[in-house]
Every structure is written in C-alpha cells, then in structure tokens.
Design a protein around this motif. Structure first.
Motif, mmCIF file in Angstrom:
data_model
loop_
_atom_site.group_PDB
_atom_site.id
_atom_site.type_symbol
_atom_site.label_atom_id
_atom_site.label_comp_id
_atom_site.label_asym_id
_atom_site.label_seq_id
_atom_site.Cartn_x
_atom_site.Cartn_y
_atom_site.Cartn_z
ATOM 1 N N LYS A 266 12.670 17.163 62.716
ATOM 2 C CA LYS A 266 13.040 18.033 61.601
ATOM 3 C C LYS A 266 13.523 17.187 60.420
ATOM 4 O O LYS A 266 14.080 16.102 60.604
ATOM 5 N N THR A 267 13.327 17.692 59.213
ATOM 6 C CA THR A 267 13.849 17.016 58.041
ATOM 7 C C THR A 267 15.358 17.217 57.968
ATOM 8 O O THR A 267 15.877 18.271 58.359
ATOM 9 N N VAL A 268 16.059 16.207 57.472
ATOM 10 C CA VAL A 268 17.522 16.212 57.456
ATOM 11 C C VAL A 268 18.009 15.903 56.051
ATOM 12 O O VAL A 268 17.575 14.919 55.438
ATOM 13 N N ASP A 269 18.907 16.734 55.527
ATOM 14 C CA ASP A 269 19.562 16.409 54.259
ATOM 15 C C ASP A 269 20.298 15.083 54.402
ATOM 16 O O ASP A 269 20.913 14.810 55.446
ATOM 17 N N GLN A 270 20.262 14.281 53.342
ATOM 18 C CA GLN A 270 20.938 13.000 53.377
ATOM 19 C C GLN A 270 22.208 13.045 52.527
ATOM 20 O O GLN A 270 22.264 13.691 51.493
ATOM 21 N N ALA A 271 23.231 12.331 52.980
ATOM 22 C CA ALA A 271 24.503 12.263 52.270
ATOM 23 C C ALA A 271 24.324 11.531 50.942
ATOM 24 O O ALA A 271 23.413 10.707 50.806
ATOM 25 N N PRO A 272 25.188 11.829 49.964
ATOM 26 C CA PRO A 272 26.293 12.789 50.011
ATOM 27 C C PRO A 272 25.786 14.224 49.936
ATOM 28 O O PRO A 272 24.813 14.520 49.238
ATOM 29 N N TYR A 273 26.440 15.120 50.665
ATOM 30 C CA TYR A 273 26.000 16.495 50.750
ATOM 31 C C TYR A 273 26.576 17.334 49.611
ATOM 32 O O TYR A 273 27.577 16.984 48.990
ATOM 33 N N LEU A 274 25.916 18.439 49.360
ATOM 34 C CA LEU A 274 26.313 19.363 48.313
ATOM 35 C C LEU A 274 27.724 19.890 48.572
ATOM 36 O O LEU A 274 28.075 20.211 49.703
ATOM 37 N N HIS A 275 28.546 19.967 47.518
ATOM 38 C CA HIS A 275 29.875 20.566 47.590
ATOM 39 C C HIS A 275 29.813 21.947 46.942
ATOM 40 O O HIS A 275 29.418 22.077 45.777
#
Length: 590
Positions: A266-275
């Motif tokens: 699966k695709t993964v969001d990369q840091a830094p993550y949305l605040h």
C-alpha cells in the motif's frame, strides 16, 4: 542432530534433493489417491508435502491418523512431479520411510486447514486450534515483528525501556478500573493501570529523560470491533525538555518506519504529516479522526444563506445554525433517487434531511429553482462547484451535527467508491479544546486529558473563557483510526490546581487522587511531553482486519470472558475470607 527433526517444514528446497531428513509437525491435510497418500505436514515455519506408497506398511497407519495429529516423518527428499510454485517448498517432497506418532488428535470442532464459518465463541473456546490457522498465525507473527521494530526504532532515538507497576491506585478519570483487593490491607484495593500515565511522568521528574514501554493497560470498558475488553497493549513514551514538535518527530520516525516496512504494497504518506486543528477537523471532516482516503471535504457556507431564496435554510442561518456544504464532483446527472436516499438517511439520523444543488447537463437541479442566477453563480465562484458537480447542504449545530456530517461524508464516499483503499493516509489532529461543556448539566469538564498543559498557561486559565482555551494535546490518525494520543504535560502545581478547580475539583481532590505526582512536581519537574499508540489497533490496521480479537493471542470475547480458561469464574470461600470480601448477589443490589 536434533531428536525430533533435522529441518523445519518450511526449510527444504531443490538443493536438498537426495538428503535423508527428519520432519515433525501437524498433519495439515491428507489426500488418498489410492496408490499414493499425500500428507501436508505443517509446523510454525511452513508446510512440506510428504508421500507414502500404498505398498508401504506405513500406508494404513497414516490413513488412520486424523488431521492435526502430531507426527514425525523420516524420509528422503525427492523432486516433486507437479511443482507447486505457490509454496516455498513446492519443488520437493519427502518420500516417507518411517513415522513416529507423537500425539493423536480427536475429532476437530472446526477445520484448521481451511477458513470456515465456525462461530467466534467456538473459535475462542478452542483458541489454541484457531491460532494454528494460517491467517491468525501470520497475524500474531506480524504483531511480534511490529513490537520488535517499535523497540528498535525507539532505542535508535535514545529512548530506554522501563517497566512501570501493575498494581497501583484507582484514578477518578477515564474508564472503570479493574480493582484488586488487598489481603494485607483489609478493605483496601489496588487498581490495575489504565495506562502508565502518572508513572512515566514521575520518571521524567526522576531524571530519566527518555522513557518507552510496551505497556499492558487495563480498562473495564464495553468491547467494540476496534477495542478489546479488559486489556490492551500500547507503545508508551515520554521525554523531558520537549515540545509537541519533538514528540511528533519521534513518532513520525517510529510509526512512519513501521508503516513503510509493513505496508504490504500500500502507498504510505511520508512525514512530516498534515496538522489539522481540532475545530477544522470537525468542520471539514465531521470527525476528530478524519479518514483522508476520502477526498470529500466540507466547508462553512452559512453566509450563503440568510437571503438566498431558500426560506427554510435562510431562517435557520438567522437563528444561528451552521450550514455546511460538501462539493461532490461528477454526480450532477445522478438520478433524483440518489439524492432522495441521502435525504432519507439524514432524516433517519434525526437531522431533518439535506438539500442540494446539482449543475446537471440538462440544467441545475435540487433547490436551484429557488435560487437566482446570481446566487447560482456565487455557488460556483465562492465554493468551487463546477458544471457536472453537486453541492450537498446540511444544517444543524453542535457536536451531534458535526458527527452526523462526518457520517454522511463517509457514506457518500463509500457509495461512490471514492476511498483510496490501497493507501495509508496520516495526519496529526492538534489544538484540542482543554474543556468542554456538559450538554446535560452545563458544567465545564475536561475534554481530553486533565494532565495536559493549557496553551497560554496560567494566564489563559485566569483570563479566558474556559471553553476557548486550547490544550497542547494531539492525536495521530491513520485511515480514520485514532492510533495515538499524547500531550505536553502540565508540570507546574499551581497551574494544575487551577485547571482542576475550573473543572470542579478542589485542591484536596487533586492532593488525594494525584498526590504522588503533584508532590513530585513541587520538588522540581522538567517540562515534558509524551504519547502512546495502541499496538493492537496498529496491527489491526496494517493487516486490514475488521475485528481486533484476530490480532491478539488470547482475547476475551464480547462479554469480557475467556472461554478457553473459563475466566472470570467463582473462587472458594477460603479465598474470599482471606481477602475480606463478601459477594453481594445480583438480586440484592439496589
């Protein structure tokens, strides 16, 4: 050479052809072809096919054994005629020359070799059999790997693992405690920790700087699909001289690394993550656990109404209700029944229905006939609605309304197939309100964590409306699941006393219930912050398992019972006497 085996059932390959070997394991399944009997032998590591010729005196012995009997095979590794590319040992098989029966199995209450529809109660009663199933077995192995990787990633960042007490004091906050009677101190009780919250903060006061623990936590809560009754595990951490941004960096390295390693394609969001600030999350997503796989976003369109021409909403806008609009691309030509279904759903939820404008190819639909051309143009220019799109309107006020809009957002996303099911979407939800108003009593209560530092400190507590005070509290959310909660801690006694005073607790309550921690803070406490993420939920999410019990070794059922060990259960009168306890029959309770 080991007594029982020379190799595991997942180890042999084509390069081992010609070797004499010993294997040991469970009979996974058997296939009798008349002249040959094939046995799939299974252990922790895999499956190896074994074969016995009908001319062998072992043939009848193997035929008599039931599935899940434990046996040892001795034989030679030979090339398999029909190669099975779907299993690692699929190039070879074992020609059996000797067999040792270690343990014969009774008739099984349900199948192990295949997934069947056995009732969950039966699966939990015979959990040792359920754990032999390939899916559940792999779930538990992944859980172990995730925990191990969590430890490694925390140690990489200078954290040290400590163990906090299991027997502690009852706390007035949170869920119900599990109580443990004291034999030595008659009439008094320990509590099992709901979390190591106070102890880890005391560690910071003690000068240990960076703590983590795979912590068992105990809460007497009702079960649900993503919450195990009784007990659960969390990866707990705390750090001194730290801001919330410092915590974010640690967790993004840890959880980010785990998701990248175990995402399984699966695709993964990369840091830094949305605040996302809490109030923005409730407005745009109708939830403080927004599922970002759904691209739909809501906006405040209250100012559009008042003099729009749609009298019902105009009146509600003037009365102070909020009106949200949700633009949905490409659905304007959907039949009226699609919109009527959503309207009916809103009414079933007690929200009075929805309204819509759809810019269809044959002309605008919905409440468009009540709006002027100028107002329709305003919808397009102000709220990003294009030809072919529709905007759905929802009206209401307060938390109940916000949560409804979140459910409607998800319902529309699901019905239209908008969710990106092949991804992990992460965000931080920040700036939670420090207090909230009890809708029934009007009292001011803590909204999240009473040990958090209010933004603005003492000045905010003294001079702001309590309901306007924000806290340094944060949640980490993935795919609509709250995986982690944390906060910058309130380490100053005077601020803590004032914070509890606003929530209706006087100094004596704080001293009595949190005396150990408040006393420690009076002797010099560093600024500190921390968080904890749920191990069970994390593994559940990684595996896309709908039921949390399938990622726990020996879970309780939906009634908080261990059907395998028959717990809870009655104890002897002698045990009760030693603990100075007299059970009260249920019928005697008032």
């Amino acid at each position: 050479m080991q007594k029982y085996r020379t190799h595991t059932c997942g180890e042999l390959r084509a390069s081992d052809i010609g070797k004499e070997v010993k294997l040991a394991g469970w009979i996974h399944r058997k296939r009798n072809l008349g002249n040959l009997c094939f046995v799939d032998l299974r252990d922790h590591y895999g499956i190896t096919q074994c074969v016995v010729d009908s001319s062998s005196d072992l043939f009848e012995k193997i035929e008599a054994l039931r599935p899940e009997s434990v046996v040892g095979f001795t034989g030679s590794v030979i090339a398999r005629e029909s190669v099975n590319k779907n299993m690692p040992t699929g190039d070879i098989e074992i020609k059996v020359s000797a067999i040792k029966v270690h343990s014969e199995a009774d008739i099984l209450p349900f199948q192990v070799a295949v997934e069947d529809d056995a009732p969950e109660e039966m699966r939990l009663k015979y959990r040792f059999l359920d754990l032999r199933k390939d899916r559940i077995h792999k779930n538990i192995l992944l859980r172990s790997k995730v925990i191990q990787r969590s430890r490694e990633l925390m140690r990489e960042q200078g954290f040290t693992e400590y163990q906090t007490p299991i027997l502690t004091a009852s706390s007035p906050e949170g869920a119900r405690d599990f109580l443990v009677p004291s034999r030595i101190n008659p009439g008094k009780f320990y509590a099992l920790p709901q979390a190591p919250q106070q102890f880890k903060q005391l560690l910071m006061v003690s000068g240990f700087d960076r703590y983590f623990q795979i912590a068992p936590c105990f809460r007497d809560e009702d079960p649900r699909a993503d919450r195990s009754p009784g007990e659960f595990y969390q990866m707990d951490m705390e750090m001194s001289f730290a801001t919330q941004e410092d915590v974010f960096a640690v967790i993004e390295h840890t959880l980010g690394g785990i998701f990248n390693e175990f995402a399984n394609g699966k695709t993964v969001d990369q840091a830094p993550y949305l605040h996302i600030p809490f109030r923005e999350a409730m407005l745009k997503y109708g939830s403080d656990k927004p599922d970002l796989r759904n691209p739909l976003v809501m906006q405040d369109v209250t100012k559009f109404f008042g003099e729009s021409g749609f009298g019902v909403y105009d009146t509600m806008a003037k009365e102070g209700k909020m009106i949200k609009g949700m633009v949905v691309e490409g659905i304007a030509d959907k039949p009226r029944s699609f919109f009527d279904k959503l309207d009916a759903y809103a009414k079933e939820e007690g929200m009075g229905g929805i309204a819509y404008v759809a810019f269809a190819s044959a002309g605008a639909k919905g409440i468009a006939k009540l709006l002027s051309e100028a107002k329709l143009a305003e919808l397009k220019s102000e709220y990003g609605v294009k030809d072919g799109d529709a905007i759905l309107f929802m009206v209401g006020k307060g938390v109940k309304f916000d949560k409804f809009t979140g459910r409607l957002r998800n319902k529309v996303g699901e019905e239209l197939g908008l969710f990106d099911e092949n991804s992990f979407r992460m965000c931080w939800v920040v700036d939670f309100p420090f207090y909230e108003e009890n809708e029934e009593t009007g009292a001011v209560e803590f909204s999240h964590n009473p040990f958090s530092m209010p933004q603005g400190g003492m000045d905010a507590l003294m001079n702001k409306n309590p309901l306007d005070i924000l806290a340094y509290q944060y949640d980490f959310v993935c795919n609509g699941v709250e995986l982690l909660s944390g906060a910058v801690r309130n380490h100053k006694p005077e601020i803590m006393y004032k914070a509890f005073e606003i929530a209706g607790y006087d100094h004596s309550v704080v001293d009595n219930k949190f005396g150990g921690m408040i006393s420690a803070f009076k002797f010099g406490a560093p600024p500190h912050a921390g968080s904890a993420y749920g191990v069970d939920r994390l593994v559940m999410l990684l595996l896309d398992e709908p039921i949390i019990r399938d990622v726990i070794l020996f879970p309780l059922n939906g009634k908080a019972q261990d059907l395998m060990m028959q717990a809870p259960n009655f104890v002897t009168q002698q045990q009760l006497d030693e603990l100075h306890i007299r059970p009260v029959p249920v019928d005697d309770k008032k």
